[in-house]
Motif scaffolding. Structure first.
Motif, PDB file in Angstrom:
ATOM      1  N   GLY A 192       0.808  -1.203   0.000  1.00 60.55           N
ATOM      2  CA  GLY A 192       0.000   0.000   0.000  1.00 60.55           C
ATOM      3  C   GLY A 192       0.845   1.258   0.000  1.00 60.55           C
ATOM      4  N   ILE A 193       0.233   2.352  -0.425  1.00 62.36           N
ATOM      5  CA  ILE A 193       0.963   3.608  -0.599  1.00 62.36           C
ATOM      6  C   ILE A 193       1.046   4.394   0.710  1.00 62.36           C
ATOM      7  N   TYR A 211       5.121   9.544  -8.187  1.00 60.76           N
ATOM      8  CA  TYR A 211       5.160   8.849  -6.895  1.00 60.76           C
ATOM      9  C   TYR A 211       5.556   7.391  -7.111  1.00 60.76           C
ATOM     10  N   ALA A 212       6.406   6.882  -6.249  1.00 66.27           N
ATOM     11  CA  ALA A 212       6.790   5.472  -6.267  1.00 66.27           C
ATOM     12  C   ALA A 212       6.787   4.944  -4.847  1.00 66.27           C
ATOM     13  N   GLY A 213       6.279   3.715  -4.680  1.00 58.32           N
ATOM     14  CA  GLY A 213       6.353   3.096  -3.368  1.00 58.32           C
ATOM     15  C   GLY A 213       5.066   2.463  -2.894  1.00 58.32           C
ATOM     16  N   GLY A 214       5.050   1.132  -2.801  1.00 54.74           N
ATOM     17  CA  GLY A 214       3.963   0.421  -2.149  1.00 54.74           C
ATOM     18  C   GLY A 214       2.791   0.016  -3.003  1.00 54.74           C
ATOM     19  N   VAL A 215       2.683   0.520  -4.235  1.00 58.07           N
ATOM     20  CA  VAL A 215       1.531   0.174  -5.074  1.00 58.07           C
ATOM     21  C   VAL A 215       1.527  -1.331  -5.335  1.00 58.07           C
ATOM     22  N   HIS A 216       0.408  -1.997  -4.996  1.00 56.00           N
ATOM     23  CA  HIS A 216       0.328  -3.437  -5.237  1.00 56.00           C
ATOM     24  C   HIS A 216      -1.036  -3.886  -5.732  1.00 56.00           C
ATOM     25  N   SER A 217      -1.934  -2.933  -6.019  1.00 58.64           N
ATOM     26  CA  SER A 217      -3.267  -3.297  -6.485  1.00 58.64           C
ATOM     27  C   SER A 217      -3.892  -2.117  -7.221  1.00 58.64           C
TER      28      SER A 217
END
Length: 259
Positions: A192-193, A211-217
């Motif tokens: 998650g972000i 933005y980069a970081g945590g995106v998984h869905s």
């Protein structure tokens, strides 16, 4: 919101790592994925799909025995997609031209500008003089400390005293074309972000920011689009099927086209 692809290179290989695990000592990092393809393969794929504005990050220090191979991979990717990708990692006024002349649309810089934990405006001006404002991206990657987000340098290992804020974004936007912001504490964890970071960037929204970081869905993409007010572009790393994850590259592109 646009999809911005990435090519992260560590020890001469395209990888996805847990961002907070990166250590210069021994060139170590916790790895989520190590590709059997080289960087030029991914650059060619992005070129075929006409996806611009992604970033190549060199994750080895210039002093590393792996640096030259990591650099070679980066330059080959730039050659495979001229003016389609940005390049960062150890960029200074002395070497910026190497990457721009190799085909980078922009160079991405953090550590040189934030030397000593502060914004060094003399260094920033020297950099802009060399690259031009239009070819510079400032990486304002952050980690949380005592409830606030501080910019970190040296492959995310060192905290600065500079807190990410609209005031800082205003000041630094006079010197660059875009910002890149890794939320390092969730980078590579597919969990998650960092919602406060996304909201801050969306509320500000004056120049392009990724933005980069945590995106998984795709629910994460919905949240980022809402918090970012459609102004914040996104990079997906470990969660993307190109890098061993479950989010299909083609589905991500279709999502972006549908919004």
């Amino acid at each position: 919101m646009k999809f911005r692809p990435c090519i992260d290179i560590h020890n001469g290989s395209v990888k996805q790592i847990v961002g907070g695990s990166l250590k210069d000592a021994g060139d170590r990092a916790a790895e989520n994925f190590v590709s059997g393809q080289d960087a030029a393969f991914y650059a060619g794929l992005y070129r075929e799909r006409e996806i611009k504005g992604g970033h190549i990050i060199l994750l080895n220090a210039a002093s590393s025995p792996y640096y030259e191979e990591t650099k070679r991979q980066a330059l080959s990717a730039l050659s495979a997609y001229p003016r389609g990708l940005q390049a960062g990692g150890g960029i200074t006024p002395e070497n910026a031209a190497v990457f721009l002349e190799a085909g980078a649309s922009h160079v991405i810089v953090t550590s040189y500008v934030f030397s000593g934990g502060q914004i060094q405006y003399d260094r920033l001006r020297a950099l802009v003089k060399e690259t031009g404002k239009e070819n510079l991206v400032l990486d304002l990657s952050v980690r949380s400390r005592e409830g606030q987000y501080y910019i970190v340098t040296d492959r995310w290992q060192k905290y600065t005293s500079v807190e990410l804020s609209e005031k800082v974004l205003d000041e630094l936007s006079a010197y660059c074309d875009e910002f890149l912001v890794h939320a390092v504490d969730v980078e590579g964890k597919s969990a998650g972000i960092e919602a406060p970071v996304a909201k801050l960037l969306g509320d500000w929204g004056k120049i392009p920011v990724t933005y980069a970081g945590g995106v998984h869905s795709f629910a994460d993409l919905d949240q980022l689009r809402d918090l970012g007010k459609g102004r914040v572009d996104v990079t997906i790393g470990s969660a993307l099927d190109l890098f061993g994850g479950e989010m299909a590259f083609e589905d991500v592109l279709a999502y972006m086209e549908s919004k």
